[in-house]
Enzyme design. Structure first.
Site, short mmCIF file in Angstrom:
data_model
loop_
_atom_site.label_atom_id
_atom_site.label_comp_id
_atom_site.label_asym_id
_atom_site.label_seq_id
_atom_site.Cartn_x
_atom_site.Cartn_y
_atom_site.Cartn_z
N SER A 49 0.91 -1.60 -0.19
CA SER A 49 0.46 0.21 -0.43
C SER A 49 0.97 1.79 -0.10
O SER A 49 0.57 1.77 -0.63
CB SER A 49 -1.07 -0.17 1.83
OG SER A 49 -2.10 -0.93 0.80
N LYS B 227 -10.09 -5.40 10.77
CA LYS B 227 -11.64 -5.18 9.58
C LYS B 227 -12.65 -5.26 10.66
O LYS B 227 -13.97 -4.24 10.16
CB LYS B 227 -11.26 -6.01 8.39
CG LYS B 227 -9.93 -5.48 7.57
CD LYS B 227 -9.90 -6.11 6.36
CE LYS B 227 -9.50 -6.54 5.59
NZ LYS B 227 -9.57 -6.44 4.18
N GLY C 138 -13.82 -13.44 4.13
CA GLY C 138 -14.04 -11.61 4.18
C GLY C 138 -13.56 -11.68 2.75
O GLY C 138 -14.80 -10.50 2.72
N ALA C 139 -13.05 -11.44 2.03
CA ALA C 139 -12.77 -10.64 0.50
C ALA C 139 -14.57 -11.38 0.19
O ALA C 139 -14.58 -10.44 -0.89
CB ALA C 139 -11.90 -11.36 0.39
N ASN D 182 -17.81 -23.39 -0.87
CA ASN D 182 -16.39 -23.22 -0.27
C ASN D 182 -16.73 -23.93 0.81
O ASN D 182 -17.18 -25.90 0.68
CB ASN D 182 -17.58 -21.94 1.05
CG ASN D 182 -16.36 -21.42 1.67
OD1 ASN D 182 -15.20 -21.46 1.64
ND2 ASN D 182 -16.56 -22.06 3.45
N THR E 91 -16.51 -24.55 4.44
CA THR E 91 -17.81 -24.71 4.78
C THR E 91 -18.70 -24.31 4.91
O THR E 91 -18.97 -23.13 4.16
CB THR E 91 -16.71 -23.89 6.22
OG1 THR E 91 -15.95 -24.41 6.35
CG2 THR E 91 -17.86 -23.84 7.02
N GLY F 291 -4.37 -11.32 -9.46
CA GLY F 291 -5.25 -10.45 -8.13
C GLY F 291 -4.70 -9.31 -7.46
O GLY F 291 -5.53 -8.51 -7.07
P1 NAP Z 1 -10.11 -15.28 5.44
O1 NAP Z 1 -11.33 -14.40 5.32
O2 NAP Z 1 -9.98 -16.54 6.47
O3 NAP Z 1 -11.21 -16.57 4.42
C1 NAP Z 1 -10.67 -17.43 3.77
C2 NAP Z 1 -10.98 -18.45 2.77
O4 NAP Z 1 -10.93 -19.93 2.10
C3 NAP Z 1 -12.53 -19.24 3.28
O5 NAP Z 1 -13.39 -19.98 2.49
C4 NAP Z 1 -12.25 -20.60 3.40
O6 NAP Z 1 -12.50 -21.64 3.84
C5 NAP Z 1 -10.49 -20.72 2.49
N1 NAP Z 1 -9.69 -21.77 2.58
C6 NAP Z 1 -8.82 -21.82 4.05
N2 NAP Z 1 -7.77 -22.55 3.65
C7 NAP Z 1 -8.53 -23.53 2.43
C8 NAP Z 1 -8.26 -25.00 2.44
N3 NAP Z 1 -6.91 -25.59 2.64
N4 NAP Z 1 -9.31 -25.29 1.54
C9 NAP Z 1 -10.44 -25.22 1.37
N5 NAP Z 1 -10.57 -23.55 1.42
C10 NAP Z 1 -9.86 -23.07 2.54
O7 NAP Z 1 -9.37 -14.67 3.59
P2 NAP Z 1 -9.76 -13.66 3.48
O8 NAP Z 1 -9.20 -11.97 3.72
O9 NAP Z 1 -10.95 -13.85 2.24
O10 NAP Z 1 -8.63 -13.73 2.04
C11 NAP Z 1 -8.40 -14.64 1.03
C12 NAP Z 1 -7.29 -14.52 0.39
O11 NAP Z 1 -7.71 -13.65 -0.71
C13 NAP Z 1 -6.22 -14.17 1.03
O12 NAP Z 1 -4.70 -14.52 0.08
C14 NAP Z 1 -5.68 -12.80 0.71
O13 NAP Z 1 -4.60 -12.19 0.77
C15 NAP Z 1 -6.55 -12.71 -0.12
N6 NAP Z 1 -7.10 -11.33 -0.68
C16 NAP Z 1 -6.18 -10.19 -2.03
C17 NAP Z 1 -7.36 -9.04 -2.01
C18 NAP Z 1 -6.34 -7.95 -3.13
O14 NAP Z 1 -6.97 -7.07 -2.81
N7 NAP Z 1 -6.39 -8.85 -4.44
C19 NAP Z 1 -7.88 -8.79 -1.02
C20 NAP Z 1 -8.33 -9.73 0.02
C21 NAP Z 1 -6.92 -11.13 0.19
P3 NAP Z 1 -13.39 -21.91 5.23
O15 NAP Z 1 -14.46 -20.72 5.42
O16 NAP Z 1 -13.69 -23.47 5.14
O17 NAP Z 1 -12.68 -21.61 6.54
#
Ligand code: NAP
Length: 279
Positions: A17, A66, A131-132, A152, A154, A243
């Protein structure tokens, strides 16, 4: 006058950022700074006091603040209220107002690359319900598309998203197995799980054998730039979306909230990619 901006969260020392917003400050022809305010979860009140004392004009919020930051704000934008999360705070004459720019930033990034992709005939599959995904789902359904389904690990977490879309676009919750079988239905597949992120770069959330060649596969993970699922999408002849474009456009929207200036940032997508590749 110096525009005072920053980021709160933990850990943030590797955040892109500051690089992004320094570019935006230059493009806007302003004097300004974008500083990192690092603090562990117990230090949020102290970090916020520091920002108040510094009379900061605006700041971004990342993990783990957040949701918890909501308790310290004077006002919330309606989408941030519905999502229960904030990633951008604007100082409006001493009152702090919270916004969520992830979802709209994502949609801007897709429209920039594929201007006619999102319309009333478009079917979207979102992989993940974290969250995303929440912000992206909310922004996509508001485009009144044909459908936006969510798969998903879950299933209950995916079902929790459905009320965010019920007035706008039909949606269904699927297992990854069903999503894989039905893949040819979708025009856009948005990968929002953390699967495939460094260091586990060989992991891929679903197989793409049933994908159509005109489908766009979009991965919001940006480290690495070319995730396994994007490589696979290319092998299957599909189109891809990276991304880091979302990262840039959610920043564009935050900067707009702070300054009222909507910058043309399209040329920075490639520069950000070079930066991420370490060039
Ligand atoms: P989060 O709230 O922790 O959500 C994680 C998600 O991934 C949930 O749906 C979780 O499923 C799933 N997951 C994790 N490990 C898994 C596995 N081994 N098998 C299947 N599903 C799995 O995270 P978030 O904040 O949404 O971020 C997710 C990703 O997006 C991160 O890599 C982050 O760096 C990226 N991101 C990118 C941007 C961008 O600007 N490009 C912005 C925000 C986030 P369950 O619900 O089943 O646990």
């Amino acid at each position: 006058m110096t525009l005072k901006l920053g980021l709160i969260g933990h850990p943030i020392s590797h955040s892109l950022s500051p690089w992004i917003h320094a570019k935006f400050i230059d493009l806007a022809g302003l004097n300004g700074e974008y500083k990192l305010y690092e603090g562990n979860p117990n230090q949020l009140p102290d970090v916020l006091t520091q920002l108040k004392q510094n009379k900061i004009d605006g700041f971004n919020v990342t993990i783990p603040y957040k949701q918890v930051v909501l308790d310290y704000l004077d006002e919330l934008d309606s989408d941030a209220e519905i999502l229960g999360a904030v990633n951008t705070v604007v100082n409006q004459h001493g009152k702090w107002k919270g916004y969520s720019t992830d979802g709209e930033g994502y949609v801007r990034s897709i429209i920039e690359s594929f201007p006619s992709l999102l319309n009333k005939d478009t079917s979207v599959l979102i992989l993940g319900a974290g969250g995303a995904a929440r912000g992206i789902y909310r922004a996509l359904v508001q485009k009144r598309l044909k459908r936006v389904d969510i798969a998903n690990r879950t299933l209950d977490k995916a079902k929790e998203l459905l009320p965010l879309g019920k007035d706008f676009t039909p949606s269904e919750v699927l297992t990854f197995h069903t999503a894989e079988k039905n893949l040819s239905q979708y025009d856009l597949i948005v990968q929002t799980t953390s699967v495939g992120m460094k260091p586990k770069v060989q992991e891929q959330i679903i197989q793409l054998d049933n994908i159509r060649k005109d489908t766009v596969v979009s991965d919001i993970v940006y480290q690495p730039i070319m995730t396994k699922i994007l490589q696979d999408a290319k092998v299957h002849g599909a189109r891809i979306h990276h991304g880091h474009a979302m990262l840039l456009y959610q920043g564009q929207l935050a900067f707009e909230k702070w300054t009222g200036k909507k910058l043309d940032v399209s040329h920075l997508v490639d520069e950000l990619e070079d930066k991420l590749r370490g060039e």
